[in-house]
Scaffold this motif. Structure first.
Motif, PDB file in Angstrom:
ATOM      1  N   GLN A   1       0.836  -1.211   0.000  1.00 47.75           N
ATOM      2  CA  GLN A   1       0.000   0.000   0.000  1.00 47.75           C
ATOM      3  C   GLN A   1       0.864   1.252   0.000  1.00 47.75           C
ATOM      4  O   GLN A   1       0.565   2.237  -0.686  1.00 47.75           O
ATOM      5  CB  GLN A   1      -0.920   0.007   1.238  1.00 47.75           C
ATOM      6  N   SER A   2       1.959   1.227   0.769  1.00 51.00           N
ATOM      7  CA  SER A   2       2.859   2.379   0.820  1.00 51.00           C
ATOM      8  C   SER A   2       3.491   2.633  -0.537  1.00 51.00           C
ATOM      9  O   SER A   2       3.675   3.787  -0.945  1.00 51.00           O
ATOM     10  CB  SER A   2       3.946   2.147   1.871  1.00 51.00           C
ATOM     11  N   THR A   3       3.806   1.548  -1.242  1.00 50.18           N
ATOM     12  CA  THR A   3       4.373   1.695  -2.585  1.00 50.18           C
ATOM     13  C   THR A   3       3.374   2.364  -3.522  1.00 50.18           C
ATOM     14  O   THR A   3       3.729   3.260  -4.296  1.00 50.18           O
ATOM     15  CB  THR A   3       4.782   0.325  -3.148  1.00 50.18           C
ATOM     16  N   ARG A   4       2.115   1.934  -3.433  1.00 52.57           N
ATOM     17  CA  ARG A   4       1.089   2.543  -4.285  1.00 52.57           C
ATOM     18  C   ARG A   4       0.882   4.015  -3.928  1.00 52.57           C
ATOM     19  O   ARG A   4       0.685   4.853  -4.809  1.00 52.57           O
ATOM     20  CB  ARG A   4      -0.231   1.768  -4.148  1.00 52.57           C
ATOM     21  N   ARG A   5       0.924   4.324  -2.615  1.00 50.33           N
ATOM     22  CA  ARG A   5       0.776   5.724  -2.215  1.00 50.33           C
ATOM     23  C   ARG A   5       1.965   6.556  -2.685  1.00 50.33           C
ATOM     24  O   ARG A   5       1.818   7.720  -3.051  1.00 50.33           O
ATOM     25  CB  ARG A   5       0.621   5.825  -0.689  1.00 50.33           C
ATOM     26  N   ALA A   6       3.162   5.954  -2.660  1.00 49.06           N
ATOM     27  CA  ALA A   6       4.361   6.680  -3.117  1.00 49.06           C
ATOM     28  C   ALA A   6       4.257   7.025  -4.591  1.00 49.06           C
ATOM     29  O   ALA A   6       4.712   8.083  -5.026  1.00 49.06           O
ATOM     30  CB  ALA A   6       5.601   5.838  -2.848  1.00 49.06           C
ATOM     31  N   LEU A   7       3.636   6.120  -5.375  1.00 48.71           N
ATOM     32  CA  LEU A   7       3.467   6.391  -6.798  1.00 48.71           C
ATOM     33  C   LEU A   7       2.510   7.558  -7.036  1.00 48.71           C
ATOM     34  O   LEU A   7       2.561   8.215  -8.072  1.00 48.71           O
ATOM     35  CB  LEU A   7       2.949   5.134  -7.518  1.00 48.71           C
TER      36      LEU A   7
ATOM     37  N   VAL B   1      -8.790   2.004  16.210  1.00 53.50           N
ATOM     38  CA  VAL B   1      -8.119   3.228  15.774  1.00 53.50           C
ATOM     39  C   VAL B   1      -6.672   2.912  15.427  1.00 53.50           C
ATOM     40  O   VAL B   1      -6.143   3.338  14.395  1.00 53.50           O
ATOM     41  CB  VAL B   1      -8.184   4.316  16.867  1.00 53.50           C
ATOM     42  N   ALA B   2      -6.015   2.131  16.295  1.00 47.20           N
ATOM     43  CA  ALA B   2      -4.615   1.772  16.058  1.00 47.20           C
ATOM     44  C   ALA B   2      -4.485   0.896  14.819  1.00 47.20           C
ATOM     45  O   ALA B   2      -3.584   1.078  13.998  1.00 47.20           O
ATOM     46  CB  ALA B   2      -4.053   1.053  17.279  1.00 47.20           C
ATOM     47  N   SER B   3      -5.410  -0.062  14.663  1.00 46.20           N
ATOM     48  CA  SER B   3      -5.322  -0.985  13.534  1.00 46.20           C
ATOM     49  C   SER B   3      -5.537  -0.275  12.207  1.00 46.20           C
ATOM     50  O   SER B   3      -4.896  -0.599  11.212  1.00 46.20           O
ATOM     51  CB  SER B   3      -6.369  -2.098  13.686  1.00 46.20           C
ATOM     52  N   PHE B   4      -6.443   0.708  12.186  1.00 45.90           N
ATOM     53  CA  PHE B   4      -6.771   1.369  10.937  1.00 45.90           C
ATOM     54  C   PHE B   4      -5.914   2.615  10.688  1.00 45.90           C
ATOM     55  O   PHE B   4      -6.229   3.419   9.836  1.00 45.90           O
ATOM     56  CB  PHE B   4      -8.254   1.736  10.900  1.00 45.90           C
ATOM     57  N   ARG B   5      -4.822   2.735  11.445  1.00 46.69           N
ATOM     58  CA  ARG B   5      -3.948   3.887  11.250  1.00 46.69           C
ATOM     59  C   ARG B   5      -3.425   3.951   9.819  1.00 46.69           C
ATOM     60  O   ARG B   5      -3.340   5.012   9.213  1.00 46.69           O
ATOM     61  CB  ARG B   5      -2.778   3.830  12.238  1.00 46.69           C
ATOM     62  N   SER B   6      -3.095   2.771   9.253  1.00 48.55           N
ATOM     63  CA  SER B   6      -2.585   2.757   7.877  1.00 48.55           C
ATOM     64  C   SER B   6      -3.666   3.169   6.887  1.00 48.55           C
ATOM     65  O   SER B   6      -3.405   3.860   5.902  1.00 48.55           O
ATOM     66  CB  SER B   6      -2.051   1.368   7.526  1.00 48.55           C
ATOM     67  N   THR B   7      -4.912   2.738   7.163  1.00 56.13           N
ATOM     68  CA  THR B   7      -6.018   3.134   6.297  1.00 56.13           C
ATOM     69  C   THR B   7      -6.227   4.642   6.348  1.00 56.13           C
ATOM     70  O   THR B   7      -6.501   5.282   5.334  1.00 56.13           O
ATOM     71  CB  THR B   7      -7.309   2.412   6.739  1.00 56.13           C
ATOM     72  N   LEU B   8      -6.067   5.197   7.547  1.00 53.45           N
ATOM     73  CA  LEU B   8      -6.263   6.636   7.712  1.00 53.45           C
ATOM     74  C   LEU B   8      -5.086   7.453   7.198  1.00 53.45           C
ATOM     75  O   LEU B   8      -5.142   8.685   7.189  1.00 53.45           O
ATOM     76  CB  LEU B   8      -6.517   6.949   9.194  1.00 53.45           C
ATOM     77  N   ASP B   9      -4.007   6.774   6.796  1.00 54.53           N
ATOM     78  CA  ASP B   9      -2.881   7.493   6.197  1.00 54.53           C
ATOM     79  C   ASP B   9      -3.303   8.239   4.939  1.00 54.53           C
ATOM     80  O   ASP B   9      -2.662   9.215   4.544  1.00 54.53           O
ATOM     81  CB  ASP B   9      -1.728   6.528   5.874  1.00 54.53           C
ATOM     82  N   GLU B  10      -4.366   7.774   4.285  1.00 60.61           N
ATOM     83  CA  GLU B  10      -4.884   8.490   3.121  1.00 60.61           C
ATOM     84  C   GLU B  10      -5.269   9.911   3.518  1.00 60.61           C
ATOM     85  O   GLU B  10      -5.063  10.854   2.760  1.00 60.61           O
ATOM     86  CB  GLU B  10      -6.103   7.775   2.539  1.00 60.61           C
TER      87      GLU B  10
ATOM     88  N   GLY C   1      -2.400  12.851  13.666  1.00 62.48           N
ATOM     89  CA  GLY C   1      -1.556  13.923  13.163  1.00 62.48           C
ATOM     90  C   GLY C   1      -2.040  14.583  11.898  1.00 62.48           C
ATOM     91  O   GLY C   1      -1.265  15.236  11.199  1.00 62.48           O
ATOM     92  N   ALA C   2      -3.343  14.443  11.567  1.00 65.25           N
ATOM     93  CA  ALA C   2      -3.867  15.006  10.317  1.00 65.25           C
ATOM     94  C   ALA C   2      -4.557  16.347  10.509  1.00 65.25           C
ATOM     95  O   ALA C   2      -5.157  16.874   9.571  1.00 65.25           O
ATOM     96  CB  ALA C   2      -4.845  14.020   9.676  1.00 65.25           C
ATOM     97  N   SER C   3      -4.474  16.905  11.713  1.00 65.59           N
ATOM     98  CA  SER C   3      -5.192  18.155  11.970  1.00 65.59           C
ATOM     99  C   SER C   3      -4.587  19.343  11.238  1.00 65.59           C
ATOM    100  O   SER C   3      -5.237  20.387  11.089  1.00 65.59           O
ATOM    101  CB  SER C   3      -5.219  18.438  13.477  1.00 65.59           C
ATOM    102  N   GLU C   4      -3.335  19.216  10.772  1.00 64.25           N
ATOM    103  CA  GLU C   4      -2.683  20.324  10.076  1.00 64.25           C
ATOM    104  C   GLU C   4      -2.975  20.342   8.576  1.00 64.25           C
ATOM    105  O   GLU C   4      -2.590  21.285   7.882  1.00 64.25           O
ATOM    106  CB  GLU C   4      -1.159  20.246  10.289  1.00 64.25           C
ATOM    107  N   VAL C   5      -3.621  19.301   8.058  1.00 64.57           N
ATOM    108  CA  VAL C   5      -3.937  19.241   6.630  1.00 64.57           C
ATOM    109  C   VAL C   5      -5.051  20.246   6.323  1.00 64.57           C
ATOM    110  O   VAL C   5      -6.033  20.331   7.066  1.00 64.57           O
ATOM    111  CB  VAL C   5      -4.384  17.812   6.230  1.00 64.57           C
TER     112      VAL C   5
ATOM    113  N   GLU D   1      -1.998  11.985   4.261  1.00 61.97           N
ATOM    114  CA  GLU D   1      -1.202  12.345   3.094  1.00 61.97           C
ATOM    115  C   GLU D   1      -1.994  13.120   2.043  1.00 61.97           C
ATOM    116  O   GLU D   1      -1.474  13.422   0.974  1.00 61.97           O
ATOM    117  CB  GLU D   1      -0.616  11.078   2.467  1.00 61.97           C
ATOM    118  N   ALA D   2      -3.255  13.435   2.340  1.00 60.27           N
ATOM    119  CA  ALA D   2      -4.079  14.167   1.380  1.00 60.27           C
ATOM    120  C   ALA D   2      -3.664  15.635   1.316  1.00 60.27           C
ATOM    121  O   ALA D   2      -3.088  16.180   2.262  1.00 60.27           O
ATOM    122  CB  ALA D   2      -5.549  14.060   1.760  1.00 60.27           C
ATOM    123  N   SER D   3      -3.967  16.256   0.187  1.00 64.07           N
ATOM    124  CA  SER D   3      -3.730  17.694   0.035  1.00 64.07           C
ATOM    125  C   SER D   3      -4.876  18.502   0.617  1.00 64.07           C
ATOM    126  O   SER D   3      -4.701  19.651   1.016  1.00 64.07           O
ATOM    127  CB  SER D   3      -3.583  18.038  -1.453  1.00 64.07           C
ATOM    128  N   LEU D   4      -6.067  17.895   0.658  1.00 65.41           N
ATOM    129  CA  LEU D   4      -7.260  18.572   1.152  1.00 65.41           C
ATOM    130  C   LEU D   4      -8.174  17.550   1.821  1.00 65.41           C
ATOM    131  O   LEU D   4      -8.439  16.492   1.262  1.00 65.41           O
ATOM    132  CB  LEU D   4      -7.999  19.255  -0.007  1.00 65.41           C
TER     133      LEU D   4
END
Length: 478
Positions: free
Chosen positions: A248-254, A325-334, A367-371, A337-340
């Motif tokens: 998933q991280s590879t796909r997000r990096a692309l 919440v802890a388990s879905f941290r990777s899902t919430l990475d979207e 840590g997404a409150s700054e987006v 890493e979003a612009s908006l």
């Protein structure tokens, strides 16, 4: 009574109104629990509610309410004295006595208000509810609190029904709705973490296996063996999940450098409906909690250049189990890493302000409150014009819309495009003839305003996001 295949199993809701919780909030919590239980596949026939200073240590409810609950499930209403944990017998007896002291006799009137006891038009655990329960007993008791394993066990013994606390209900829904491999692994880890501490409450855990070499020593009890198996299974699942997340991280990096929008909000706020309207994709839309557990990424439609990607994320809920919440941290990475971020709230729900607070709290935790973000008050087609005007005054920065109204969706699309236009800069790129293979990459990540070709190659005037522009320049410089 003979049941048919169409009849769903029955459930009873249990809630304790603690100090500091008003009637409206208490009723909203129970209504949300009822929707969770309905999503799980049960019909709620009654609600048993009680005002207390704290949950009864023995079985959540006091003696009187416990018997009232048992009438709906066919249980005895009494916690048998022969509890398996003999060393805690005195403590359990003191807890039960403290529960009686909380005033079961006076609470018959305290929790008889309609907001607590009414569900789907039934009178709740009164005469009508008792008559219905006499025909078909409830097989599930859902408690709107996180309760200890001993409290759950005592409730099961008093009611004869399966007991699930709020966290258990949510985890079971996640377990049934997970579709992708990543979601299934994450949910299974959370489920095992939930089950592990409750193993002590199952019977028959006293036998021990033979000791080590020669059979000496006490060895490992069956309970310890089960716990070790769970720990081993969790470690195995985490190892497998790490592999999936690397992909998933590879796909997000692309997708790094691309323009991304994430829809976030409370469960059933209408995120998937907006996703379908904005992208034209056939994502699942259902009027139930946690219909979406997997992150879906689609391009904004009609497409713009460069593309704007829209992500539909898992919904939030009050008192979401920490393990989830802890388990879905990777899902919430979207979202991270979003612009908006587009905060979607169901404006027709009277409790949407609290729901918005829950969403912001969880996103702040990762840590997404700054987006950069925008507030969308959805489902305004269910409101009167006066209610809409009140919302405009209260939330002047918000966009009021309905995912069902094409004009509203078109306006949202234009505002998303305008947001990204503000951050785009103009630049000139030199594309040598030897690197004409990169023309597609340039059109994918920038808007080409004009192009001219000379002896060295093409000179392209473009508009692009600074990060995307830096990436294109690095590719051309190689």
């Amino acid at each position: 009574m003979t049941t048919t295949n169409q009849e769903r199993p029955l459930a009873v809701l249990v809630g304790v109104q603690l100090p500091g919780v008003d009637d409206v909030e208490h009723a909203a919590d129970l209504a949300e629990l009822g929707r969770l239980v309905h999503t799980l596949g049960f019909d709620v026939i009654a609600t048993v509610s009680q005002r207390r200073s704290a949950l009864a240590a023995a079985a959540v409810l006091g003696e009187g309410k416990l018997k009232e609950l048992a009438e709906l499930t066919g249980g005895s209403g009494v916690v048998p004295s022969g509890a398996p944990e003999r060393k805690n017998k005195a403590r359990a007896r003191r807890a039960a006595e403290s529960g009686e002291d909380e005033g079961d006799g006076e609470l018959g009137g305290d929790d008889a208000d309609g907001a607590d006891d009414d569900d789907d038009g039934d009178a709740g655990p009164g005469a009508g509810g008792a008559e219905q329960a006499a025909a078909r007993r409830a097989t599930i008791v859902a408690v709107d609190h996180d309760i200890s394993p001993s409290q759950a066990r005592n409730l099961e013994r008093a009611t004869g029904a399966q007991v699930l606390d709020r966290a258990g209900v949510i985890i079971e829904i996640f377990h049934r709705h997970a579709r992708s491999r990543e979601a299934k692994l994450e949910v299974e880890i959370a489920r095992l973490n939930y089950v592990a501490p409750r193993l002590r409450e199952t019977g028959g855990g006293g036998d021990r296996q033979r000791g080590g070499i020669g059979g000496k020593g006490a060895g490992e009890s069956a309970l310890e063996l089960d716990r070790r198996k769970i720990r081993d299974r969790i470690a195995e699942l985490k190892h497998e999940l790490a592999s999936v997340q690397r992909e998933q991280s590879t796909r997000r990096a692309l997708r790094q450098g691309q323009r991304r929008v994430a829809l976030v909000g409370y469960t059933n706020a209408g995120k998937s409906s907006l996703m379908r309207a904005l992208t034209g994709s056939e994502v699942l839309v259902a009027d139930k909690l946690f219909a979406t557990l997997d992150t879906t990424v689609r391009a904004l439609h009609p497409e713009v250049r460069p593309r704007i990607l829209v992500s539909d994320t898992v919904g939030f809920i009050k008192k979401l189990p920490h393990d989830l919440v802890a388990s879905f941290r990777s899902t919430l990475d979207e979202a991270l890493e979003a612009s908006l971020l587009l905060y979607v709230a169901d404006a027709s729900d009277p409790t949407f302000r609290d729901q918005l607070g829950v969403t912001r709290g969880v996103l702040s935790e990762i840590g997404a409150s700054e987006v950069p973000s925008r507030l969308l008050l959805n489902k305004v087609d269910r409101l009167s014009e006066e209610e809409r005007d009140a919302l405009r005054l209260e939330f002047p920065e918000a966009t009021l819309l309905s995912a069902k109204i094409p004009a509203d969706v078109a306006g949202l699309r234009e505002s998303i495009i305008a947001f990204f236009e503000e951050s785009m800069v103009e630049a000139e790129l030199l594309l040598p003839y030897a690197k004409q293979s990169l023309i597609g990459e340039i059109y994918e990540n920038a808007r080409v305003v004009s192009e001219e070709y000379g002896d060295e190659g093409g000179r392209l005037s473009v508009r692009a996001h600074p990060a995307a522009l830096d990436r294109l320049r690095s590719l051309l410089a190689r």
